[in-house]
Design a protein around this motif. Structure first.
Motif, PDB file in Angstrom:
ATOM      1  N   ASN A  17       0.838  -1.197   0.000  1.00 38.94           N
ATOM      2  CA  ASN A  17       0.000   0.000   0.000  1.00 38.94           C
ATOM      3  C   ASN A  17       0.868   1.240   0.000  1.00 38.94           C
ATOM      4  OD1 ASN A  17       0.176  -0.943   3.076  1.00 38.94           O
ATOM      5  ND2 ASN A  17      -0.001   1.290   3.074  1.00 38.94           N
ATOM      6  N   GLU A  18       0.360   2.292  -0.630  1.00 39.23           N
ATOM      7  CA  GLU A  18       1.083   3.575  -0.663  1.00 39.23           C
ATOM      8  C   GLU A  18       0.972   4.293   0.678  1.00 39.23           C
ATOM      9  OE1 GLU A  18       2.860   5.894  -1.772  1.00 39.23           O
ATOM     10  OE2 GLU A  18       3.481   5.294  -3.776  1.00 39.23           O
ATOM     11  N   MET A  19       1.713   5.380   0.775  1.00 38.60           N
ATOM     12  CA  MET A  19       1.793   6.105   2.037  1.00 38.60           C
ATOM     13  C   MET A  19       0.607   7.039   2.247  1.00 38.60           C
ATOM     14  SD  MET A  19       4.455   5.004   3.643  1.00 38.60           S
ATOM     15  CE  MET A  19       3.753   3.443   3.091  1.00 38.60           C
ATOM     16  N   LEU A  20       0.555   7.606   3.439  1.00 38.05           N
ATOM     17  CA  LEU A  20      -0.542   8.471   3.843  1.00 38.05           C
ATOM     18  C   LEU A  20      -0.050   9.888   4.069  1.00 38.05           C
ATOM     19  CD1 LEU A  20      -3.306   7.720   6.387  1.00 38.05           C
ATOM     20  CD2 LEU A  20      -1.730   9.564   6.933  1.00 38.05           C
ATOM     21  N   GLN A  21      -0.879  10.841   3.659  1.00 37.02           N
ATOM     22  CA  GLN A  21      -0.607  12.248   3.912  1.00 37.02           C
ATOM     23  C   GLN A  21      -1.733  12.822   4.778  1.00 37.02           C
ATOM     24  OE1 GLN A  21      -0.508  13.625  -0.181  1.00 37.02           O
ATOM     25  NE2 GLN A  21       1.734  13.681  -0.160  1.00 37.02           N
ATOM     26  N   VAL A  22      -1.480  13.984   5.340  1.00 36.25           N
ATOM     27  CA  VAL A  22      -2.501  14.691   6.112  1.00 36.25           C
ATOM     28  C   VAL A  22      -2.645  16.093   5.533  1.00 36.25           C
ATOM     29  CG1 VAL A  22      -3.152  15.621   8.362  1.00 36.25           C
ATOM     30  CG2 VAL A  22      -2.058  13.375   8.213  1.00 36.25           C
ATOM     31  N   GLU A  23      -3.833  16.379   5.028  1.00 42.07           N
ATOM     32  CA  GLU A  23      -4.122  17.680   4.416  1.00 42.07           C
ATOM     33  C   GLU A  23      -3.083  18.034   3.353  1.00 42.07           C
ATOM     34  OE1 GLU A  23      -6.863  19.200   4.954  1.00 42.07           O
ATOM     35  OE2 GLU A  23      -7.600  18.324   6.834  1.00 42.07           O
ATOM     36  N   GLY A  24      -2.727  17.022   2.540  1.00 39.08           N
ATOM     37  CA  GLY A  24      -1.837  17.251   1.409  1.00 39.08           C
ATOM     38  C   GLY A  24      -0.366  17.280   1.731  1.00 39.08           C
ATOM     39  N   LYS A  25      -0.001  17.035   2.990  1.00 37.16           N
ATOM     40  CA  LYS A  25       1.410  17.076   3.368  1.00 37.16           C
ATOM     41  C   LYS A  25       1.801  15.782   4.067  1.00 37.16           C
ATOM     42  CE  LYS A  25       1.444  22.108   4.030  1.00 37.16           C
ATOM     43  NZ  LYS A  25       1.682  23.216   5.001  1.00 37.16           N
ATOM     44  N   LYS A  26       3.084  15.462   3.982  1.00 36.22           N
ATOM     45  CA  LYS A  26       3.585  14.284   4.678  1.00 36.22           C
ATOM     46  C   LYS A  26       3.347  14.438   6.168  1.00 36.22           C
ATOM     47  CE  LYS A  26       7.782  11.567   5.428  1.00 36.22           C
ATOM     48  NZ  LYS A  26       9.230  11.435   5.123  1.00 36.22           N
ATOM     49  N   MET A  27       2.861  13.377   6.796  1.00 42.16           N
ATOM     50  CA  MET A  27       2.600  13.442   8.227  1.00 42.16           C
ATOM     51  C   MET A  27       3.916  13.556   8.984  1.00 42.16           C
ATOM     52  SD  MET A  27       0.161  10.984  10.548  1.00 42.16           S
ATOM     53  CE  MET A  27       1.194   9.532  10.385  1.00 42.16           C
ATOM     54  N   SER A  28       3.999  14.554   9.855  1.00 37.88           N
ATOM     55  CA  SER A  28       5.245  14.818  10.553  1.00 37.88           C
ATOM     56  C   SER A  28       4.962  15.562  11.848  1.00 37.88           C
ATOM     57  CB  SER A  28       6.182  15.652   9.665  1.00 37.88           C
ATOM     58  OG  SER A  28       7.250  16.178  10.408  1.00 37.88           O
ATOM     59  N   LYS A  29       5.653  15.191  12.902  1.00 42.30           N
ATOM     60  CA  LYS A  29       5.492  15.893  14.177  1.00 42.30           C
ATOM     61  C   LYS A  29       5.925  17.347  14.052  1.00 42.30           C
ATOM     62  CE  LYS A  29       5.882  11.828  17.161  1.00 42.30           C
ATOM     63  NZ  LYS A  29       6.637  11.151  18.237  1.00 42.30           N
ATOM     64  N   LEU A  56     -10.639   3.699   2.828  1.00 39.27           N
ATOM     65  CA  LEU A  56     -11.033   2.854   1.699  1.00 39.27           C
ATOM     66  C   LEU A  56     -11.533   3.651   0.504  1.00 39.27           C
ATOM     67  CD1 LEU A  56     -12.778  -0.148   3.509  1.00 39.27           C
ATOM     68  CD2 LEU A  56     -10.372   0.176   2.886  1.00 39.27           C
ATOM     69  N   SER A  57     -11.715   4.948   0.675  1.00 41.61           N
ATOM     70  CA  SER A  57     -12.157   5.754  -0.460  1.00 41.61           C
ATOM     71  C   SER A  57     -11.048   5.950  -1.488  1.00 41.61           C
ATOM     72  CB  SER A  57     -12.669   7.116   0.021  1.00 41.61           C
ATOM     73  OG  SER A  57     -11.633   7.858   0.635  1.00 41.61           O
ATOM     74  N   THR A  58      -9.821   5.619  -1.131  1.00 46.22           N
ATOM     75  CA  THR A  58      -8.686   5.707  -2.050  1.00 46.22           C
ATOM     76  C   THR A  58      -8.119   4.315  -2.283  1.00 46.22           C
ATOM     77  OG1 THR A  58      -8.113   7.921  -1.244  1.00 46.22           O
ATOM     78  CG2 THR A  58      -6.392   6.721  -2.417  1.00 46.22           C
ATOM     79  N   HIS A  59      -7.806   3.981  -3.521  1.00 43.21           N
ATOM     80  CA  HIS A  59      -7.213   2.683  -3.834  1.00 43.21           C
ATOM     81  C   HIS A  59      -5.905   2.520  -3.073  1.00 43.21           C
ATOM     82  CE1 HIS A  59      -5.357  -0.568  -6.211  1.00 43.21           C
ATOM     83  NE2 HIS A  59      -6.600  -0.904  -6.531  1.00 43.21           N
ATOM     84  N   TYR A  60      -5.662   1.313  -2.591  1.00 44.14           N
ATOM     85  CA  TYR A  60      -4.505   1.080  -1.719  1.00 44.14           C
ATOM     86  C   TYR A  60      -3.174   1.419  -2.391  1.00 44.14           C
ATOM     87  CZ  TYR A  60      -3.192  -3.232  -4.193  1.00 44.14           C
ATOM     88  OH  TYR A  60      -2.772  -4.135  -5.144  1.00 44.14           O
ATOM     89  N   SER A  61      -3.123   1.336  -3.711  1.00 44.76           N
ATOM     90  CA  SER A  61      -1.856   1.565  -4.418  1.00 44.76           C
ATOM     91  C   SER A  61      -1.579   3.040  -4.691  1.00 44.76           C
ATOM     92  CB  SER A  61      -1.851   0.798  -5.749  1.00 44.76           C
ATOM     93  OG  SER A  61      -2.833   1.333  -6.631  1.00 44.76           O
ATOM     94  N   LYS A  62      -2.491   3.918  -4.240  1.00 45.91           N
ATOM     95  CA  LYS A  62      -2.313   5.360  -4.440  1.00 45.91           C
ATOM     96  C   LYS A  62      -2.097   6.050  -3.098  1.00 45.91           C
ATOM     97  CE  LYS A  62      -5.288   5.467  -8.536  1.00 45.91           C
ATOM     98  NZ  LYS A  62      -6.530   6.041  -9.135  1.00 45.91           N
ATOM     99  N   PRO A  63      -1.358   7.156  -3.093  1.00 47.72           N
ATOM    100  CA  PRO A  63      -1.210   7.905  -1.841  1.00 47.72           C
ATOM    101  C   PRO A  63      -2.576   8.340  -1.325  1.00 47.72           C
ATOM    102  CG  PRO A  63       0.346   8.696  -3.496  1.00 47.72           C
ATOM    103  CD  PRO A  63      -0.594   7.768  -4.204  1.00 47.72           C
ATOM    104  N   MET A  64      -2.769   8.235  -0.026  1.00 47.35           N
ATOM    105  CA  MET A  64      -4.043   8.601   0.582  1.00 47.35           C
ATOM    106  C   MET A  64      -3.885   9.869   1.392  1.00 47.35           C
ATOM    107  SD  MET A  64      -6.370   6.987   3.476  1.00 47.35           S
ATOM    108  CE  MET A  64      -5.998   8.452   4.412  1.00 47.35           C
TER     109      MET A  64
END
Length: 466
Positions: A262-274, A300-308
């Motif tokens: 599965n691809e990685m996850l972002q938060v509000e369009g940015k890489k999740m980071s402290k 699940l609204s995004t295909h697993y192979s795409k960044p979410m």
């Protein structure tokens, strides 16, 4: 039987799932968490993705014909560091963290796998595999360490599609004097007295990270199995190293036939980071009042192979859709009948096509009507948004709330009539305020009073109003 097709990361092609090691039975291994802290959103994505695949496999092949292994890494330098930092015993930290993980994943609708092995319970198998690799000339002992010789495995790099030279240039490779080659990786390393350690032919020590999954997969699934999964951040070096050591230790097998990432996850369009202030654990969101089924729906609204991309807007939209589904089921479905139905073919067709959860959710939307309320209920359970028990509880709460609203409509209407005469609307305003807190829409017109539940409708907050 439904033909399932999955994208194989190694060949970069979508291929049919054809269980060959044990025809009619499917075996899947997914890399689990290192247990030293709460699971963040990125940790949760593979758990949810492969839970959907597990549900599909159980439906197609039968529950008893599917073996799903997801491990816990409970020996690791991060865990050692957490113990040193807090002064707490390692076993206490790992036990607590495993409990947190299972609780948080359950809140997202994730079923527990068939096996959840802990690395520390398989040290003997790891030592045996390392000894076999040394005997076959694929590993060597040096300065208290045992290292895998990457040069001994000509196919190294096939999964990630990179040459060894490219990997050396692009990776942070530890260069140590005891290594014969910079790419060689650790299978066993020495432990000081203050660190966890086990006796071995190479002295007291502990395993490297990669060997644990190879040893546990072999012990629980054999030399060959069908699917190996995980986040794409594990493709190199972890999964590349798993392949090398497993295929060299057991050349008679093929290890995993299909590799899924599965691809990685972002938060509000940015890489999740402290450092960016957008780092969330699953528990953070649950404690903010975001239900687990809403988190699952966004995933699940995004295909697993795409960044979410996790966004607040998506969470609100998901909550609205799920609330509407519960309303529809409560108004029109007989749940006893619904649970006897098979999953809808359009949902199955979407999932068998490389686990296309985005299309599966679109199929759910097509059932959003009175005639399909029972189908909707069955497929919400199949996709893991609710269990049968939790859906019944949600529907019962909604129905109870609606019944209370009918009585409250009459009460508010009488209070309004009295207020029109006395010109004192205090009681009317107080009741309206309580209804608003329960997320109830209050419409007062000449024709009368109408109360309607809104998203986040909370019947519990109506208690005491009648």
């Amino acid at each position: 039987m439904v033909e399932i097709r999955l994208r194989d990361s190694r060949t970069k092609r979508v291929v049919p799932l054809e269980p060959t090691a044990h025809p009619g039975r499917v075996a899947m291994y997914v890399c689990g968490p290192t247990v030293y802290d709460r699971a963040h959103l990125g940790n949760a994505r593979p758990a949810v993705v492969f839970d959907v695949l597990y549900r599909l496999l159980r439906h197609v092949y039968g529950p008893d014909a599917v073996t799903y292994v997801r491990n816990f890494t409970d020996v690791d330098d991060k865990i050692n560091a957490r113990a040193a930092e807090t002064g707490r015993p390692i076993a206490e930290i790992t036990e607590e963290t495993i409990g947190w993980y299972l609780g948080d994943m359950a809140a997202l609708g994730v079923r527990e796998p068939t096996h959840m092995p802990r690395a520390t319970a398989y040290i003997g198998q790891m030592i045996a595999m390392i000894a076999a690799l040394i005997a076959k000339g694929h590993a060597y002992a040096a300065d208290g360490h045992v290292l895998f010789s990457v040069a001994s495995y000509p196919d190294y790099g096939q999964l990630s599609g990179r040459s060894v030279d490219d990997m050396i240039a692009g990776a942070r490779v530890e260069v140590a004097p005891y290594k014969r080659d910079p790419m060689d990786f650790v299978l066993w390393k020495p432990s000081t007295d203050d660190l966890p350690g086990w006796d071995s032919p190479w002295g007291r020590g502990r395993p490297g990270w990669h060997i644990e999954c190879s040893a546990m997969a072999h012990e629980l699934l054999g030399e060959s199995f069908d699917i190996h999964g995980g986040g794409n951040d594990l493709m190199f070096p972890h999964h590349e190293n798993e392949i090398a050591q497993s295929c060299c230790a057991h050349p008679e097998g093929k290890f995993a036939r299909i590799w899924m990432h599965n691809e990685m996850l972002q938060v509000e369009g940015k890489k999740m980071s402290k450092s960016l202030g957008n780092f969330f654990t699953v528990r953070d969101l649950l404690d903010q009042g975001i239900p687990g089924e809403v988190i699952r729906f966004v995933f699940l609204s995004t295909h697993y192979s795409k960044p979410m991309d996790w966004t607040q807007e998506k969470a609100v939209e998901a909550a609205a859709r799920l609330f509407r589904y519960v309303q529809n089921i409560a108004d029109y479905a007989d749940l006893d009948t619904a649970m006897d139905l098979a999953p809808e073919q359009t949902v199955l067709d979407a999932l068998k096509d490389d686990l296309n959860t985005h299309e599966a959710l679109k199929a759910l939307g097509d059932m959003d009507g009175a005639a399909d309320a029972a189908k909707l209920a069955r497929n919400l359970v199949f996709l893991g948004f609710f269990t049968e028990t939790t859906l019944r509880a949600r529907v019962d709460d909604y129905k109870k709330g609606v019944q209370m609203l009918a009585a409250l409509e009459r009460r508010l209407s009488l209070l309004r009539d009295d207020a029109m005469q006395s010109k004192d609307f205090t009681a009317v305003d107080q009741l309206k305020a309580r209804l608003t807190l329960a997320h109830v829409s209050v419409q007062m017109t000449k024709a009368g009073v109408r109360l309607r539940p809104e998203m986040d409708f909370d019947p519990a907050k109506l208690e005491g109003l009648l």
